[in-house]
Design an enzyme around this catalytic site. Structure first.
Site, PDB file in Angstrom:
ATOM      1  N   LEU A 419      45.225  26.633   7.919  1.00 52.12           N
ATOM      2  CA  LEU A 419      44.746  27.822   7.211  1.00 52.12           C
ATOM      3  C   LEU A 419      45.282  27.884   5.789  1.00 52.12           C
ATOM      4  O   LEU A 419      44.629  28.437   4.906  1.00 52.12           O
ATOM      5  CB  LEU A 419      45.178  29.090   7.961  1.00 52.12           C
ATOM      6  N   GLY A 420      46.460  27.330   5.553  1.00 52.93           N
ATOM      7  CA  GLY A 420      47.038  27.364   4.213  1.00 52.93           C
ATOM      8  C   GLY A 420      48.470  26.876   4.244  1.00 52.93           C
ATOM      9  O   GLY A 420      49.064  26.627   5.292  1.00 52.93           O
ATOM     10  N   GLN A 424      57.197  28.644   2.859  1.00 56.91           N
ATOM     11  CA  GLN A 424      58.155  28.127   3.846  1.00 56.91           C
ATOM     12  C   GLN A 424      57.514  27.227   4.894  1.00 56.91           C
ATOM     13  O   GLN A 424      58.208  26.756   5.784  1.00 56.91           O
ATOM     14  CB  GLN A 424      58.845  29.306   4.557  1.00 56.91           C
ATOM     15  N   LYS A 441      52.946  29.018  12.289  1.00 54.63           N
ATOM     16  CA  LYS A 441      53.592  28.502  11.083  1.00 54.63           C
ATOM     17  C   LYS A 441      54.533  27.361  11.460  1.00 54.63           C
ATOM     18  O   LYS A 441      55.375  27.491  12.337  1.00 54.63           O
ATOM     19  CB  LYS A 441      54.358  29.609  10.366  1.00 54.63           C
ATOM     20  N   ASP A 539      59.158  38.772  -1.422  1.00 54.44           N
ATOM     21  CA  ASP A 539      58.036  37.943  -1.891  1.00 54.44           C
ATOM     22  C   ASP A 539      56.719  38.708  -1.748  1.00 54.44           C
ATOM     23  O   ASP A 539      55.736  38.193  -1.207  1.00 54.44           O
ATOM     24  CB  ASP A 539      57.981  36.625  -1.105  1.00 54.44           C
TER      25      ASP A 539
END
Length: 757
Positions: A419-420, A424, A441, A539
């Site tokens: 997805l991207g 991190q 992730k 962030d």
């Protein structure tokens, strides 16, 4: 050695036998008929007399004429004066000779015509082209049986631009035409000598149909092409104007004889015959000596590694005694059979191999299990199990997934599931066994201890968050070198993708943008003040704000976040964040506090009202959006940067309010920024005022507005006593100049909207 010598002998014979086979394959005529007319071979169904051809359309008129240089023999197509140069039965083609149309300035001006009628045959559209040569020439090719016309117009006044050997459109033009053209007309003319300079090097224009490759253009052809008065033309022929299926229904008229097959003509005008594979000869003759005869493949090239045996239409191969195999070079060949002892050794070897492989596989599985256990303990798995046990009634909040579960969910982390790439790690889309769509992730760099720490930190942060505008953590996997996070899948992309005009032409409405800003502010305020331990995201940016299918905001990516102990207001840490969103005070001092998130959120607010990116290297005025925005606010030119897609009279007041709120959020001095709770309250206040139908036009300064926004202003402690304007009171230390600029910006925005821009 015997096999190799035999093979070399076979290969040596192939060259000798190929020529003989080719000679035997020449097409034959009917017995008693002439097979040549001059230098032209006449195969059946063609013939030089009516008894020697299949029917009159295949009759070749062979004539002998006497010229100054002697006698000449010419073969003409039946009913025409078109000379035949060659006849082929596979493929079914005639090569004929056609004249060149010519038009010169020194002749009587007018059109030049050239008509060709093949009657029974059609000109090949794949092996011929219509060519025009000249520098003041117009010629066209017309099908006499239809309205199709094509042609070329050439005009050039200088001889310096011609490309030698190429018909590129300057001085020479070539074009194609459709199939099944039997009769055509060539018309050639010019502009009647308009340009005298052209006549000096191109006195004539030419047009003709020619076989591909038979003509190569040269600039000298413009001066004189008279040495080429004729060119070869390829013509397609067919036995009859029928399909193969139609022809086979009548055996008496079917032209394909024994050992031949029927094929449809490429011109679409009938069928023709060819010999079957393994046979060679004339497929239109039934004589066993002249028709399709079996080829002795053993005398020509074959694939046998030892001995060849000819059979009708094919051949077989055999091996020497004691050898096994099919005998074909590209097959199993000829191999010496394995002895029983060899078979026994092979079986024993296979058994040993299987046994050793089983032992290795078992060892590998045990090693993998130990490795996963080591990773599990190293990544805090035991502590995680304790926390899950202590959660008691809330065990569904965090689940520990196995590595195999996540491999199945992501198709072994296939690249198509990416997805991207976050700061991190890499995020994959996965589908769990219960059909839940999740985002997983995974660290991009295996063994990076900093990223391991970030992932563990994200688990610690997300496990303490329960808010509808924060991405929900389903669980994690601790059996890998770097922990994997499993959280809810948000299906509508990032906020940046929806407000960037280069990525999404269908912009979000202002109401949606304001709601997203309020939801995001509420989520960050929750992190700062309502969570069990305050959390600084560190962030905040438009790419970390995800939108679901209802455009509901979801704050994500907590890998850089930090927990703030209850007895501390700020912590010292290594500077981390994204260029354009990074708090300048935090960048200089390394002191992280809640106001750092306020600054980043202020940049997001600027993105929402301007539609610009936080950092744009191609922006001529200023690459940093926050600095550019502050500069325009200071110059009272806010209207120049506002997003025209949401700028409207009814939105003007709210846009100005959000603009001044964003300006306060991105102040360099963190103490001058509002808290996220104050920001969230002010945004909610703007939405609440918008929702009440009795608040219109000048009523924006009503008591409801004064209460909602004045309540926020009073918390700043800088509003003068008795301030009744709720909006202005919310800005605290706003100077008289700023408030004057506020009205000026309003007027300028109204002018922009009224002007239609």
């Amino acid at each position: 050695m015997v096999l190799m010598n035999a093979l070399h002998l076979k290969l040596a014979l192939l060259v000798c036998t190929t020529a003989a086979a080719a000679a035997a394959a020449e097409a034959q005529t009917k017995p008693g008929c002439d097979n040549k007319c001059g230098n032209v071979s006449i195969p059946y169904p063609f013939g030089t007399s009516k008894n020697c051809c299949m029917n009159e359309k295949f009759f070749v008129n062979c004539t002998t004429t006497t010229t100054s240089s002697g006698q000449a023999t010419t073969s003409l197509i039946y009913g025409t004066n078109i000379p035949v140069l060659d006849i082929s039965i596979d493929p079914p083609e005639l090569t004929v000779s056609d004249n060149v149309s010519k038009h010169c300035y020194n002749s009587k001006f007018g059109f030049r015509w050239h008509v060709i009628k093949f009657r029974n045959f059609s000109i090949s559209n794949t092996k011929n082209s219509f060519t025009v040569v000249g520098c003041d020439t117009y010629a066209y090719f017309k099908d006499l049986n239809s309205s199709f016309i094509t042609g070329c117009m050439l005009s050039c006044r200088s001889r310096t631009r011609f490309e030698e050997g190429a018909c590129s459109g300057v001085g020479c033009c070539q074009t194609n035409f459709p199939q099944a053209i039997m009769n055509y007309n060539i018309t050639l003319t010019s502009s009647i000598g308009k340009y005298k300079a052209v006549r000096d090097f191109n006195p004539c224009g030419y047009a003709f149909v020619a076989k591909e490759g038979s003509f190569n253009f040269s600039y000298r052809d413009l001066l004189d092409l008279s040495n080429r008065t004729q060119f070869p033309v390829v013509v397609d022929w067919a036995v009859a104007n029928q399909t193969c299926r139609e022809a086979q229904k009548d055996p008496s008229s079917y032209a394909c004889k024994q050992n031949s097959i029927c094929k449809g003509s490429e011109s679409g005008m009938g069928y023709y015959c060819v010999c079957k594979e393994g046979f060679r000869g004339n497929p239109y003759l039934s004589s066993p000596d002249l028709g399709c005869k079996d080829i002795n493949e053993c005398d020509v090239k074959n694939r046998c590694s030892w001995r060849c045996h000819n059979v009708e239409g094919n051949y077989t191969c055999s091996c020497p005694p004691g050898y096994r195999g099919d005998g074909y070079i590209d097959g199993s060949g000829c191999k010496f059979p394995l002895m029983q002892i060899s078979l026994g050794i092979s079986v024993a070897f296979l058994f040993v191999f299987t046994f050793v492989s089983t032992l290795c596989w078992g060892h590998k599985q045990r090693s993998l299990k130990r490795l996963r256990r080591m990773y599990f303990e190293h990544n805090g798995g035991n502590y995680m199990l304790q926390q899950i046990y202590l959660q008691q009634g809330h065990t569904d909040r965090t689940k520990i997934f196995s590595e195999d579960e996540l491999k199945i969910a992501t198709n072994n982390f296939d690249e198509s599931r990416i997805l991207g790439h976050g700061g991190q790690g890499t995020v994959y889309k996965g589908i769990l066994s219960d059909n839940r769509h999740v985002a997983i992730k995974k660290s991009r760099i295996s063994g990076n201890h900093r990223q391991i720490k970030d992932f563990i930190n994200e688990v610690a942060v997300l496990s303490q968050i329960n808010h509808r505008n924060v991405v929900k953590l389903f669980g994690c996997c601790l059996e890998t070198e770097v922990p994997l996070l499993v959280y809810e899948f948000v299906d509508n992309g990032t906020l940046l993708e929806h407000i960037d005009p280069l990525k999404n032409k269908n912009s979000l409405s202002w109401e949606t943008r304001l709601r997203i800003a309020a939801e995001t502010a509420g989520a960050i305020s929750y992190l700062h003040s309502a969570a069990s331990i305050p959390i600084i995201h560190r962030d905040i940016k438009s790419t970390n704000i995800l939108l679901d299918h209802n455009h509901r905001a979801k704050v994500s990516d907590f890998g850089a976040s930090r927990l703030v102990p209850l007895d501390e207001t700020q912590i010292t840490t290594v500077v981390q964040g994204t260029l354009g969103y990074l708090d300048p005070e935090y960048l200089l001092t390394g002191q992280l506090n809640e106001k750092s998130d306020v600054y980043s959120f202020g940049v997001v607010l600027v993105e929402l009202i301007t539609g610009n990116k936080a950092v744009e290297f191609n922006r001529p005025e200023e690459r940093n959006l926050a600095m550019h925005f502050t500069s325009l606010m200071r110059e009272d030119n806010l209207w120049k940067i506002l997003d025209k897609r949401v700028l409207d009279v009814k939105n003007a007041e709210q846009l100005k309010e959000v603009a001044f709120l964003a300006r306060r959020c991105i102040r360099v001095n963190g103490e001058e920024r509002p808290t996220m709770k104050e920001v969230a309250m002010e945004l909610e206040g703007l939405i609440a005022v918008k929702r009440h139908p009795w608040v219109k036009g000048e009523d924006m300064m009503s008591e409801v507005c004064e209460y909602l926004l004045g309540h926020v202003a009073s918390s700043y402690g800088n509003a003068p006593a008795g301030t009744s304007a709720g909006y202005n009171g919310g800005y605290g230390n706003a100077s008289a100049d700023t408030l004057a600029g506020y009205d000026s910006i309003q007027k300028q925005m109204e002018f922009e909207i009224a002007d239609g821009r």
